[in-house]
Design an enzyme around this catalytic site. Structure first.
Site, PDB file in Angstrom:
ATOM      1  N   LYS A 283      -1.016  -0.006   9.539  1.00 27.97           N
ATOM      2  CA  LYS A 283      -1.694  -1.337   7.784  1.00 27.97           C
ATOM      3  C   LYS A 283      -2.966  -2.485   8.704  1.00 27.97           C
ATOM      4  CE  LYS A 283       1.740  -0.015   4.800  1.00 27.97           C
ATOM      5  NZ  LYS A 283       1.091   0.356   3.153  1.00 27.97           N
ATOM      6  N   ARG A 357       8.197   8.661   1.229  1.00 29.71           N
ATOM      7  CA  ARG A 357       8.724  10.249   0.596  1.00 29.71           C
ATOM      8  C   ARG A 357       9.557  10.847   1.995  1.00 29.71           C
ATOM      9  NH1 ARG A 357       2.379  11.953   0.480  1.00 29.71           N
ATOM     10  NH2 ARG A 357       2.709   9.307  -0.484  1.00 29.71           N
TER      11      ARG A 357
HETATM   12  N1  BES Z   1       4.729   1.291   1.313  1.00 28.62           N
HETATM   13  C1  BES Z   1       3.587   1.653   0.671  1.00 28.62           C
HETATM   14  C2  BES Z   1       3.566   1.457  -0.086  1.00 28.62           C
HETATM   15  C3  BES Z   1       3.198   0.459  -0.983  1.00 28.62           C
HETATM   16  C4  BES Z   1       1.517   0.006  -1.310  1.00 28.62           C
HETATM   17  C5  BES Z   1       4.205  -0.487  -1.371  1.00 28.62           C
HETATM   18  C6  BES Z   1       0.589  -0.915  -1.558  1.00 28.62           C
HETATM   19  C7  BES Z   1       3.458  -1.802  -1.817  1.00 28.62           C
HETATM   20  C8  BES Z   1       2.657  -1.836  -2.415  1.00 28.62           C
HETATM   21  C9  BES Z   1       3.432   2.936   0.886  1.00 28.62           C
HETATM   22  O1  BES Z   1       4.892   3.418   2.484  1.00 28.62           O
HETATM   23  C10 BES Z   1       2.439   3.573   1.876  1.00 28.62           C
HETATM   24  O2  BES Z   1       2.049   2.779   2.879  1.00 28.62           O
HETATM   25  N2  BES Z   1       1.773   4.287   1.686  1.00 28.62           N
HETATM   26  C11 BES Z   1       0.590   4.821   1.330  1.00 28.62           C
HETATM   27  C12 BES Z   1       0.309   6.320   1.562  1.00 28.62           C
HETATM   28  C13 BES Z   1      -0.333   6.802   1.877  1.00 28.62           C
HETATM   29  C14 BES Z   1      -1.145   7.205   3.111  1.00 28.62           C
HETATM   30  C15 BES Z   1      -0.812   8.521   1.178  1.00 28.62           C
HETATM   31  C16 BES Z   1      -0.577   4.667   0.879  1.00 28.62           C
HETATM   32  O3  BES Z   1      -0.277   4.336  -0.602  1.00 28.62           O
HETATM   33  O4  BES Z   1      -1.659   3.953   1.152  1.00 28.62           O
HETATM   34 ZN    ZN Z   2       3.756   3.110   4.450  1.00 27.41          ZN
END
Ligand code: BES
Ligand code: ZN
Ligand code: ZN
Length: 509
Positions: A283, A357
């Site tokens: 990230k 997931r």
């Molecule tokens: N933990 C994150 C989702 C999240 C985003 C929680 C913002 C709280 C605030 C999750 O694991 C994630 O990173 N999801 C990705 C999925 C994508 C790569 C398909 C996302 O939402 O960007």
């Molecule tokens: Zn994530």
């Protein structure tokens, strides 16, 4: 670290003629509807009523929602009066009261109020329990890491006396306030866990907390923790793939609460990523620290189990928490890896940041097979896309159990934990097919990110009726809710789940 129901606010319910103001920092709270004056209170002195009426005449006090007025009254039994604005009478709902209480908390703090007398003798329709919740949630502070300066300790409201009319049943008001106190303090327990820094809040911390919930006397609850070895033997490779890059041992935590008169079994699964760096699909650093909150689903499930073991509704509840860290190291899962999940389906991991997931997949496939619940619900900070879709105002709800979805939406309207349903047509499931495996852990592009994530999860619950809550937008940082500070986690899900389970138990469903 123990998840606990800290400092139960004492609740008393008295009839108007029984009121005797205690000789400490007391505050009389008098509700007011917009433009409905004179005030309706059985215990306000005539002098104060005149002063407040004069202020109402000048429109200093209006009764509008989100307004409250504090009048010091040092020579009375009570030391101050707070006029609590409730807005228009026909628009009154529990959330208005909860938010009014949240606003009032800052005034209680400023005037060092310890004992609140809430006079609802003229407001039989007011949901008093929402006031109790607003005070308890609004008073929560997270200062575990701060130097304790004794003289800086805030004064908190520790006692609420509800003043009711003669024809109101004191016992039922008292009982509903007690439940509200317990639920809001359980929600604070979840908030505390989520606020705790990720170096202290690990999968092992969550496992210990679950064990302590089960070991509390008379919990009717058994805790099982599956470690790496057991999960490997069971074939939980989707979960273990995520954990590979981290040093913290992963855990699958299961709390099994049983009631002898239960007619139904509900499973609750909470995403417990105690830190989500994204893994190799790292990230950006700007907000990465917020990813300590990626276990808010887990915290909600554990706190709900804690509340359930106290309240003991006649329903079986299985709380399941897959807990891992998602980190990038030399052994970390890499984009393109293919893993075989517990239910035998293969998954191509194209993005290691779509890890929630993956851990839920194994946890849910195992839960439906082993415990055969009538309904499985999962709660997860799953997608950034839900923040784009609904912002901080509601969590997304999706799934196959229409009745449960409808009930949860209704319950959430009452608890102030709003839910908005998104569709889950088959076309979305098609979008999650893999190139080289049965499934891919991300969709072909960013479209419908919250729905495609749910479509993925659906492949792991078999025929069990299922509900999914995506709380990425509502789990922390809420800016416009007076009883929740934006720097904290919100405890979303705890009051919602517990009240829903209590309703199911009462219906005997
Ligand atoms: N933990 C994150 C989702 C999240 C985003 C929680 C913002 C709280 C605030 C999750 O694991 C994630 O990173 N999801 C990705 C999925 C994508 C790569 C398909 C996302 O939402 O960007
Ligand atoms: Zn994530
Ligand atoms: Zn995540």
């Amino acid at each position: 670290m123990k998840m606990k129901i800290d400092m139960i606010t004492r609740i008393n319910v008295v009839k108007t003629e029984e009121v005797a103001f205690e000789d400490v920092e007391t505050c009389l709270v008098v509700p007011a509807y917009q433009k409905e004056f004179p005030l309706s209170s059985a215990v306000l002195t005539e002098e104060d009523e005149l002063v407040l009426q004069a202020l109402a005449d000048k429109e200093v006090i209006t009764g509008k929602a989100k307004t409250s007025y504090y009048l010091p009254a040092p020579s009375r039994g009570y030391k101050g009066v707070l006029v609590l604005g409730l807005g228009k009478r026909d628009e009154l709902g529990a959330e208005t009261v909860r938010r009014a209480a949240g606003d009032a908390v800052s005034k209680f703090g400023a005037h060092r109020v310890r004992h609140v007398y809430l006079d609802v003798s003229g407001f039989a329709e007011m949901p008093v329990e929402a006031f109790v919740e607003g005070v308890n949630l609004g008073q929560y502070v997270f200062d575990a890491y701060k130097k304790a300066e004794v003289d800086e300790q805030p004064t908190l409201v520790s006692e609420i006396t509800v003043i009711i009319a003669d024809d109101v049943d004191a016992e039922s008001v008292g009982a509903s306030c007690q439940v509200a106190a317990l639920l809001s303090l359980a929600a604070n327990g979840a908030r505390h866990f989520a606020n705790t820094a990720a170096n202290d809040m690990t999968p092992s911390t969550l496992a210990t907390a679950a064990e302590e919930i089960a070991h509390t006397a008379d919990s009717q609850c058994v805790c099982t923790v599956l470690d790496h070895e057991k999960m490997a033997a069971l074939g939980m490779n989707a979960l273990l793939g995520v954990a590979r890059g981290g040093e913290e041992p992963p855990k699958l935590i299961i709390l099994d609460y049983r009631h002898p008169d239960a007619k139904r079994t509900v499973a609750l699964t909470g995403k417990g990523v105690t830190f989500d760096s994204g893994g190799i699909s790292l990230k950006p650093s700007a907000k990465m620290h917020e990813m300590k909150f990626d276990m808010c689903g887990a915290a909600a499930v554990l706190a709900t189990m804690m509340a359930v073991t106290h309240i003991k509704p006649a329903i079986n509840v299985i709380g399941v928490v897959p807990a891992v860290t998602n980190m990038p190291d030399g052994r970390a899962q890499t984009p393109g890896d293919i893993v075989r999940a517990y239910n035998g389906k293969t998954i191509e991991v194209k993005n290691t940041d779509a890890e929630g997931r993956l851990i839920l997949a194994d946890a849910m496939a195992y839960t439906v097979e082993k415990y055969k619940p009538d309904c499985i619900v999962d709660i997860a900070t799953l997608t950034g896309a839900v923040v784009i879709a609904l912002g901080q105002c509601a969590a997304a709800i999706l799934g196959t159990d229409d009745d449960a979805i409808e009930q949860l939406i209704k319950t959430g309207e009452r608890t102030g934990e709003r839910l908005w349903r998104l569709p889950l047509w088959e076309d979305y499931e098609k979008m999650m097919e893999g190139t080289h495996a049965d499934l891919c852990n991300i969709g072909p592009d960013r479209e419908a990110g919250t729905i495609t994530a749910a479509a993925f999860l659906k492949q792991f619950v078999g025929d069990t009726p299922w509900v999914h809550l995506d709380i990425a937008g509502t789990a922390y940082g809420l800016k416009n809710v007076s009883y929740l500070k934006s720097k904290y986690a919100s405890g979303f899900g705890v009051r919602l789940f517990t009240r829903w389970l209590m309703e199911l138990a009462q219906e005997g469903k």
